[in-house]
Structure formats: structure tokens, C-alpha cells
Design a protein around this motif. Structure first.
Motif, short mmCIF file in Angstrom:
data_model
loop_
_atom_site.label_atom_id
_atom_site.label_comp_id
_atom_site.label_asym_id
_atom_site.label_seq_id
_atom_site.Cartn_x
_atom_site.Cartn_y
_atom_site.Cartn_z
N ALA A 21 0.83 -1.21 0.00
CA ALA A 21 0.00 0.00 0.00
C ALA A 21 0.87 1.26 0.00
CB ALA A 21 -0.92 0.00 1.22
N SER A 22 1.99 1.22 0.73
CA SER A 22 2.86 2.40 0.78
C SER A 22 3.52 2.66 -0.58
CB SER A 22 3.94 2.22 1.86
OG SER A 22 4.91 1.25 1.47
N LEU A 23 3.82 1.59 -1.32
CA LEU A 23 4.42 1.75 -2.64
C LEU A 23 3.41 2.25 -3.66
CD1 LEU A 23 6.62 -1.49 -2.84
CD2 LEU A 23 7.36 0.84 -2.27
N VAL A 24 2.19 1.70 -3.60
CA VAL A 24 1.15 2.06 -4.57
C VAL A 24 0.68 3.49 -4.38
CG1 VAL A 24 -1.21 1.57 -5.32
CG2 VAL A 24 0.39 -0.32 -4.91
N THR A 28 3.35 6.57 3.44
CA THR A 28 3.98 5.62 4.36
C THR A 28 3.28 5.52 5.72
OG1 THR A 28 5.52 7.36 5.02
CG2 THR A 28 6.25 5.82 3.32
N SER A 29 2.06 6.01 5.81
CA SER A 29 1.35 6.00 7.09
C SER A 29 0.39 4.83 7.25
CB SER A 29 0.59 7.32 7.28
OG SER A 29 1.50 8.37 7.59
N TRP A 30 0.52 3.80 6.44
CA TRP A 30 -0.42 2.69 6.53
C TRP A 30 -0.30 1.91 7.83
CZ3 TRP A 30 -4.52 2.32 3.53
CH2 TRP A 30 -4.52 3.05 2.34
N ARG A 33 -2.34 3.45 10.41
CA ARG A 33 -3.78 3.22 10.29
C ARG A 33 -4.22 1.89 10.87
NH1 ARG A 33 -2.51 5.61 4.76
NH2 ARG A 33 -2.80 7.82 5.18
N ILE A 34 -3.29 0.98 11.08
CA ILE A 34 -3.67 -0.30 11.72
C ILE A 34 -3.12 -0.39 13.14
CG2 ILE A 34 -3.74 -1.47 9.48
CD1 ILE A 34 -1.09 -2.85 10.27
N GLY A 83 -6.12 9.63 4.15
CA GLY A 83 -4.95 9.80 3.29
C GLY A 83 -3.97 10.85 3.76
N VAL A 84 -4.08 11.30 5.01
CA VAL A 84 -3.15 12.28 5.56
C VAL A 84 -1.93 11.56 6.12
CG1 VAL A 84 -2.81 14.11 7.25
CG2 VAL A 84 -5.02 13.87 6.10
#
Length: 273
Positions: A21-24, A28-30, A33-34, A83-84
Motif C-alpha cells: 500500500a505504501s508503494l502504490v 507511508t502512514s499505513w 492506520r492499523i 490519506g493524511v
């Protein structure tokens, strides 16, 4: 199948998903989020493998669920799921070459932090291995401390939320906010009270496992220890950024404890004059 194996597979899946997800998305905050979600899952994995029949594991899972619900709410209202990206990653990205940041992203942001999120929940493994040990007065005291720490973090985040709303309104009205950063309430006694309460809750969770085992000498203290180390580095980095934005932050640093809440020191005579 063991609960620790299930947790390990979830960690692998979380690493893969957050990295891709960070690459797509180039965000880099994924893992952020979890952060408040997967520890709750891990606790219920251990409680579930005990058949929800071990009172201590169930209490631990409920407490961590409360922690996760509070943190998820606070993260969501700040726009964390819209998306922040964490502003600190943007600052760090500017200081690194692209390939260096991608290495940092994979090994620290993705792998290290996902592994850490599992490690902080492993006192549940200690409790699982000693399931059947009856709850006692020490468990009740630790549960009360955990709830008090959870309340403290809730208050700190709410004070910060109200201050930021006021600051935004002042700027929108064309006025210069004064002060430019929060220094009252719990922030009068600690520059980062929310950091203190967050770390302390996981030390409290460790104590549940230690009580079940009848000894503080448990390797599962590693999670709380590494979390504290992470927060030490994160706090120092955050403070450097803040000081760069607000030179008056230096005075705040001289009179206010960094993390552990403590009565403020008197302002220097020159400042009082």
C-alpha cells in the motif's frame, strides 16, 4: 495451530499489505492506520484460544479493545484514515535519498513497527501459558491503573484537539495564535502527556502476564521496552521539528518535563521580568 502462530501469520500479512500500500499510494502512514486495530486482534486471538474461559485473558482483551477504540476515534477525527500522511515522514523523506527512504520504509516503518505491535501484546502469551491462575487483588489494581492511564490519554488528546481547533479558528480569522502550542492542562506538567500514558498502558499490560506467571522476570517485557525506546526516538525527532517551527519552544522545554508528568520548574528570572 497455536495462538502465537496465528499472530505470526497476521504480522506477515500486515507487513505485506502495508508495504504494498505504501508503494502504490506513496503514503507511508499505513502502519499508523492499523496501529490501534491489530493489537486488539492479537489479544482476542489469545483469549479465543483459551475458549474465552480465562478471566485474565478476557480482561486483558477488553482493556486493549477500549484502548484501540479510543485511539482509533482520535486518529480518525484528525483525518488519519483520509490519506493524511504523518508529517514526520515527509520531513524525513526530504532528508534522505529516495532509495534510502524506501529501505527505511520497508525495514523500520513496515517490518519493525508491525513486529513491535505484536510484541507489545505478548504478555497475553505469558497469561495464556499460565491460564487458570485465578484473578486476584493485583489484577484488579493493574486494571484500575490501566483505566486511569487510558483516561489520562483521553484527556490529553481532547485538550490537544480543542487547542488545535482554537488555533485553526484564530488563523482563519487573520489573528496570530498566542500561545502557538499547547502549554496548559496536562501539557503544563508534561510536553507529551499522551506519549507517557500510551507507553504506561503497555507496561501495565505486561504486569498482567507477570502476575499470571508469578514473576516479573518474563521475556515478554521486550515489547513494552522496545515501545519505550521507539517513543524516546520519536519524541526527540518531534521536538526538533517543533523547535524549528517555534523558537519559544526552548523556554517551554526548560520548565516542563519531557514525558513523565511533573510539576513545572519556575521560569528563569529574565523570562519573568
Amino acid at each position: 495451530m497455536t495462538p502465537q502462530l496465528v499472530v505470526a501469520w497476521i504480522v506477515v500479512a500486515a507487513c505485506a499489505l502495508t508495504w504494498v500500500a505504501s508503494l502504490v499510494t506513496r503514503d507511508t502512514s499505513w502502519v499508523d492506520r492499523i496501529w490501534s486495530i491489530v493489537p486488539v486482534v492479537y489479544l482476542w486471538v489469545f483469549a479465543g484460544f483459551a475458549g474465552l474461559a480465562d478471566a485474565r485473558l478476557t480482561v486483558m482483551a477488553v482493556l486493549v479493545t477500549l484502548w484501540g477504540a479510543r485511539l482509533t476515534f482520535n486518529f480518525a477525527r484528525k483525518g488519519g484514515y483520509s490519506g493524511v500522511e504523518d508529517y514526520r515522514w515527509a520531513v524525513l523523506r526530504q532528508r534522505m535519498r529516495p532509495w534510502q527512504f524506501q529501505v527505511f520504509n520497508l525495514f523500520f516503518i513496515v517490518i519493525y513497527q508491525n513486529v513491535l505491535l505484536a510484541l507489545i501484546t505478548l504478555p497475553a502469551l505469558t497469561a495464556f501459558e499460565h491460564r487458570g491462575t485465578p484473578l486476584g487483588i493485583l489484577d484488579a489494581l493493574v486494571a484500575a491503573v490501566f483505566l486511569a492511564l487510558l483516561t489520562g490519554e483521553t484527556v490529553a488528546d481532547q485538550q490537544q484537539w480543542r487547542f488545535q481547533a482554537w488555533k485553526k479558528a484564530e488563523l482563519a480569522a487573520g489573528r496570530v495564535p498566542s500561545p502557538r502550542f499547547l502549554q496548559s492542562g496536562l501539557f503544563r506538567y508534561s510536553r507529551h502527556p499522551n506519549f507517557f500514558f500510551e507507553q504506561a498502558q503497555w507496561w501495565a499490560l505486561f504486569l498482567f502476564g507477570a502476575i499470571a506467571a508469578g514473576s516479573l522476570a518474563q521475556w515478554t517485557v521486550l515489547g513494552a521496552l522496545l515501545l519505550t525506546v521507539l517513543f524516546i526516538g520519536s519524541t526527540a525527532f518531534t521536538e526538533r521539528i517543533t523547535l524549528g517551527r517555534y523558537p519559544e519552544y526552548a523556554d517551554y522545554q526548560t520548565r516542563t518535563s519531557a514525558v513523565v508528568p511533573w510539576p513545572p520548574r519556575p521560569a528563569p528570572k529574565a523570562a519573568r521580568a
